[in-house]
Motif scaffolding. Structure first.
Motif, PDB file in Angstrom:
ATOM      1  N   TRP A 643     -28.565  17.825   0.504  1.00  0.00           N
ATOM      2  CA  TRP A 643     -27.148  17.437   0.481  1.00  0.00           C
ATOM      3  C   TRP A 643     -26.887  16.277  -0.466  1.00  0.00           C
ATOM      4  CZ3 TRP A 643     -25.110  17.653   6.235  1.00  0.00           C
ATOM      5  CH2 TRP A 643     -25.091  18.987   6.652  1.00  0.00           C
ATOM      6  N   GLN A 646     -25.156  17.044  -3.625  1.00  0.00           N
ATOM      7  CA  GLN A 646     -23.757  17.444  -3.612  1.00  0.00           C
ATOM      8  C   GLN A 646     -22.815  16.331  -3.158  1.00  0.00           C
ATOM      9  OE1 GLN A 646     -25.192  21.065  -1.215  1.00  0.00           O
ATOM     10  NE2 GLN A 646     -23.231  21.737  -2.006  1.00  0.00           N
ATOM     11  N   LEU A 647     -23.319  15.428  -2.319  1.00  0.00           N
ATOM     12  CA  LEU A 647     -22.470  14.417  -1.697  1.00  0.00           C
ATOM     13  C   LEU A 647     -22.755  13.038  -2.283  1.00  0.00           C
ATOM     14  CD1 LEU A 647     -22.899  15.482   2.052  1.00  0.00           C
ATOM     15  CD2 LEU A 647     -21.202  16.307   0.414  1.00  0.00           C
ATOM     16  N   THR A 648     -21.742  12.156  -2.233  1.00  0.00           N
ATOM     17  CA  THR A 648     -21.972  10.765  -2.589  1.00  0.00           C
ATOM     18  C   THR A 648     -22.785  10.096  -1.485  1.00  0.00           C
ATOM     19  OG1 THR A 648     -20.000   9.901  -1.485  1.00  0.00           O
ATOM     20  CG2 THR A 648     -19.729  10.721  -3.751  1.00  0.00           C
ATOM     21  N   GLU A 651     -20.614   9.618   1.609  1.00  0.00           N
ATOM     22  CA  GLU A 651     -20.339  10.903   2.259  1.00  0.00           C
ATOM     23  C   GLU A 651     -21.577  11.388   3.010  1.00  0.00           C
ATOM     24  OE1 GLU A 651     -19.170  13.209  -1.064  1.00  0.00           O
ATOM     25  OE2 GLU A 651     -17.114  12.443  -1.130  1.00  0.00           O
ATOM     26  N   HIS A 681     -13.805  10.847   4.336  1.00  0.00           N
ATOM     27  CA  HIS A 681     -15.162  11.246   3.950  1.00  0.00           C
ATOM     28  C   HIS A 681     -15.520  12.620   4.528  1.00  0.00           C
ATOM     29  CE1 HIS A 681     -16.667   7.929   1.675  1.00  0.00           C
ATOM     30  NE2 HIS A 681     -16.514   7.033   2.633  1.00  0.00           N
ATOM     31  N   ARG A 684     -13.933  15.487   2.761  1.00  0.00           N
ATOM     32  CA  ARG A 684     -14.582  15.808   1.488  1.00  0.00           C
ATOM     33  C   ARG A 684     -15.919  16.509   1.713  1.00  0.00           C
ATOM     34  NH1 ARG A 684     -13.261  10.025  -1.488  1.00  0.00           N
ATOM     35  NH2 ARG A 684     -11.060  10.436  -1.884  1.00  0.00           N
ATOM     36  N   VAL A 685     -16.648  16.104   2.756  1.00  0.00           N
ATOM     37  CA  VAL A 685     -17.915  16.766   3.089  1.00  0.00           C
ATOM     38  C   VAL A 685     -17.671  18.229   3.435  1.00  0.00           C
ATOM     39  CG1 VAL A 685     -19.781  16.859   4.776  1.00  0.00           C
ATOM     40  CG2 VAL A 685     -19.087  14.656   3.815  1.00  0.00           C
ATOM     41  N   ALA A 687     -15.225  20.124   2.540  1.00  0.00           N
ATOM     42  CA  ALA A 687     -14.809  20.881   1.354  1.00  0.00           C
ATOM     43  C   ALA A 687     -16.002  21.182   0.449  1.00  0.00           C
ATOM     44  CB  ALA A 687     -13.742  20.105   0.594  1.00  0.00           C
ATOM     45  N   LYS A 688     -16.876  20.195   0.251  1.00  0.00           N
ATOM     46  CA  LYS A 688     -18.011  20.390  -0.652  1.00  0.00           C
ATOM     47  C   LYS A 688     -19.047  21.351  -0.081  1.00  0.00           C
ATOM     48  CE  LYS A 688     -17.727  15.900  -3.045  1.00  0.00           C
ATOM     49  NZ  LYS A 688     -18.438  14.633  -3.339  1.00  0.00           N
ATOM     50  N   LEU A 689     -19.223  21.341   1.238  1.00  0.00           N
ATOM     51  CA  LEU A 689     -20.245  22.187   1.864  1.00  0.00           C
ATOM     52  C   LEU A 689     -19.669  23.486   2.415  1.00  0.00           C
ATOM     53  CD1 LEU A 689     -22.367  19.467   3.707  1.00  0.00           C
ATOM     54  CD2 LEU A 689     -22.756  20.480   1.464  1.00  0.00           C
ATOM     55  N   ASP A 690     -18.344  23.670   2.243  1.00  0.00           N
ATOM     56  CA  ASP A 690     -17.673  24.918   2.642  1.00  0.00           C
ATOM     57  C   ASP A 690     -17.838  25.188   4.132  1.00  0.00           C
ATOM     58  OD1 ASP A 690     -17.769  28.434   1.724  1.00  0.00           O
ATOM     59  OD2 ASP A 690     -16.072  27.118   2.191  1.00  0.00           O
TER      60      ASP A 690
END
Length: 708
Positions: A643, A646-648, A651, A681, A684-685, A687-690
């Motif tokens: 992860w 993909q994540l900051t 996040e 946060h 956004r997590v 959204a990024k990981l669907d």
């Protein structure tokens, strides 16, 4: 931290702007957020000044809406809100009561008096008073204050209040205000000078208006308000008198370089004075000198040479070869990465103190360089600097000196101290402007060395960079991977950086250059400014990294001996790290442990705690391999690693706490965030990981970990 919250809300402020907001808003976080929402990006990033007064936002209305003042008390508070310096005697004369009587009155709880000056107990009240008092009433207060300051012989305050009292243009005030503004700017108070010059420009006509524009632009440059300076100077082109255009030229170059990230491409010959007047040629020559140094900062050697030719021509014409030409040529070539520039220096804080300090450090005496910088910041009157006359005390010049001081501390190996000094400077100075963003590069590298990740100060300063500025983010990513133990990713990232041209500052900041090797095993060469021992440490690391088995033993013995000459604990620790790593690769664990333990102690000594943690992790893995220590295992380590791509960092922290079952409020408390920031946060997590929920996030985490 508020810097973090504003960044997450896309309202990032550079530190010195946020510090100013905190001072003017009584440190109240909700009010600061509301005001930040009303500001433009240029205002939040320090390219434009903050509005005065700050906008009246709902939290301030709620704070004071039920507050009642009689007419006399309201007039007193209005006078306090519009005064330049809050001198107590003038306010007492304005009000007619004694200090004791005011303190005993209801208004007394809203005013604090100290050392002959008065201020608002809560500075937010000043904003509310200004916003809820009519224009005519404020003008009347200014008129009364003008009369008081006239009797007191205070020309600055009298001229200011007289101009503010005029509801129509008052040209007679403009000339004096402009003169005063110039004096205030040269004394090191450019923001106050900008207020005065801006007011003068509102009332001036003809040549007086051009002069006010000139002073306003110069004040804006000195304060670091690049966009503001461009606007004021731009008003002088193309129709202002040639002398004023020439006077503005150098400041315009500086402001455009700060705002756009590059020096305007223009032929110096087109801008030559049309007269033989020595003052006109002096302004043109100084503008050429500024352009040359700005080009050098940005690695534009071709542009630097063009402008240096103009400096030589102009300096010969005005007889300024020794005081201006020689030190500017030396400074330009030094910043461009040339070491053999001789010992030429000028006077004042830039071509004198700063140039001397860099020369001393490059000669191998960093301590002398720091002493030379410190002697120029002792409060004693500084010599005039022909390169930046009138700006010797300005925040921009102070920012240059602060960034160079931090660089020298890094070269000396004082990593923790360097980071502390940079943060202190960033809270009061525009440190993202000098030397093409060198302060931002330093902030990022120092955060990685101390924290292991980019902190809020570095991230906020990065947002404040002009669009055209280039900083080597790939190196930062490589260092972060290296410190996290992902050596392969670090090496791949640094090699990609090398393949893309090895973009870097000419003033060496710690990187991972030993990983950027060409096919023949040599490090990528580049012109750089650094002390001899920094170059030596780099060469030692490259020798270790490229030593084949046939010459390993003799190479490591020689490197060990040479490493003992390094005085920088950080530089020495990195060589020891390389020694320990190479011994471990060759299964000589006792020798590896000796060097890694030495590296860990040195990193701790210099304050590079993230590097020290990395070495401790290597020692633990080394011991675990021998069966003496079983390190703690993260039950979702594979998921965390996957992860992280993909994540900051923030996040990822929130996501892992959520997977562990922590509620939003608990996560907020653990990370010192607001609940709203945690929600942002998590959104956004997802959204990024669907995924759509915490349950789906937890299932995905365990599935990812299982398969990896």
């Amino acid at each position: 931290m508020l810097l973090d919250e504003l960044l997450e809300l896309d309202l990032g402020c550079v530190p010195h702007v946020l510090a100013r907001l905190a001072a003017e808003l009584d440190g109240d976080s909700p009010t600061i957020r509301e005001v930040a929402e009303r500001l433009s990006a240029d205002q939040r990033h320090g390219r434009l000044p903050l509005p005065s007064p700050l906008p009246l936002v709902p939290s301030i209305v709620r704070r004071f809406d039920a507050t009642q003042f009689d007419d006399r008390d309201r007039e007193l508070l209005t006078a306090l809100s519009v005064c330049l310096d809050g001198g107590l005697d003038a306010l007492l004369e304005f009000d007619g009561r004694s200090a004791a009587a005011i303190a005993a009155a209801p208004v007394g709880e809203h005013i604090r008096v100290h050392a002959g000056h008065s201020r608002f107990a809560d500075p937010r009240l000043s904003i509310w008073i200004r916003a809820t008092t009519g224009t005519a009433a404020i003008a009347g207060v200014h008129e009364r204050l003008s009369a008081i300051f006239r009797r007191r012989g205070d020309r600055v305050s009298e001229g200011w209040h007289r101009a503010r009292a005029s509801l129509e243009a008052a040209p007679e005030t403009a000339v004096e205000l402009t003169v005063i503004a110039r004096q205030v700017s040269e004394a090191g108070h450019p923001e106050r000078a900008l207020l005065l010059a801006r007011e003068a420009a509102e009332h001036a006509v003809g040549g007086a208006r051009e002069e006010a524009h000139l002073v306003a632009g110069a004040s804006a440059v000195g304060a670091g308000f690049a966009a503001e300076a461009v606007a004021w100077f731009g008003g002088l082109y193309p129709h202002a008198a040639e002398r004023r255009r020439l006077q503005a030229l150098g400041g315009l170059f500086v402001a455009q370089a700060f705002e756009q990230g590059s020096v305007p491409e223009v032929d110096p010959r087109v801008l030559r004075p049309c007269t033989d007047d020595s003052d006109d040629w002096c302004h043109w020559t100084r503008a050429a000198a500024l352009a040359a140094v700005l080009c050098a900062e940005r690695g534009d050697r071709r542009g630097m040479r063009v402008w240096l030719d103009a400096v030589r021509e102009g300096a010969t014409r005005i007889g300024a070869e020794h005081e201006l030409r020689d030190p500017v040529v030396a400074l330009s070539w030094l910043i461009a990465g040339e070491r053999d520039i001789g010992a030429t220096v000028g006077s004042g804080p830039v071509t004198g103190g700063m140039l001397r300090a860099l020369q001393a450090a490059m000669g191998g005496d960093v301590d002398l360089g720091l002493r030379l910088l410190a002697s120029g910041g002792s409060g004693m009157p500084a010599d005039a600097d022909p390169f930046v006359p009138g700006f010797e005390h300005s925040p921009v010049v102070q920012a240059y000196r602060a960034v160079v001081e931090v660089l020298l501390l890094v070269w000396r190996g004082d990593i923790g101290l360097a980071r502390d000094r940079l943060i202190q400077a960033a809270l009061v100075l525009p440190v993202s402007l000098p030397l093409a963003g060198l302060g931002v590069v330093l902030a990022r590298r120092l955060d990685l060395a101390v924290l292991g990740e980019l902190g809020p100060y570095a991230r906020s300063l990065t947002e404040g960079l002009p669009a055209g500025a280039r900083i080597d983010r790939l190196v930062d990513r490589g260092i972060q991977s290296f410190l996290a133990g992902s050596f392969d990713d670090a090496a791949a990232t640094i090699r990609l950086w090398a393949d893309l041209g090895s973009a870097r500052t000419t003033m060496t900041v710690p990187a991972l250059d030993e990983l950027a090797l060409d096919p023949d095993g040599r490090s990528t060469p580049a012109p750089s400014i650094e002390p001899p021992e920094i170059a030596l440490a780099q060469s030692l690391r490259v020798r270790l990294a490229t030593a084949g088995d046939g010459r390993w033993r003799s190479e490591c013995i020689e490197v060990r001996e040479e490493a003992r000459t390094l005085r920088s604990p950080f530089a020495r620790a990195r060589v020891e790290t390389m020694l320990g790593t190479q011994y471990a690769i060759r299964d000589d664990h006792p020798s590896a442990r000796i060097h890694l333990e030495h590296a860990e102690r040195l990193f701790e000594l210099c304050g590079a705690t993230a590097w020290a943690r990395t070495i401790r992790g290597r020692l633990d893995r080394l011991d675990a391999k021998e069966g003496s220590i079983v390190p703690t295992v993260d039950p979702l380590a594979a998921c965390r690693a996957a992860w992280s791509l993909q994540l900051t960092a923030r996040e990822l922290e929130v996501a892992m706490y959520a997977v562990g079952g922590a509620a939003n409020r608990d996560i907020a408390e653990m990370l010192n965030f607001s609940v709203r920031t945690v929600e942002v946060h998590l959104g956004r997590v997802f959204a990024k990981l669907d995924v759509r929920s915490r349950v789906e996030l937890t299932v995905l985490a365990h599935r990812t970990d299982h398969h990896l």
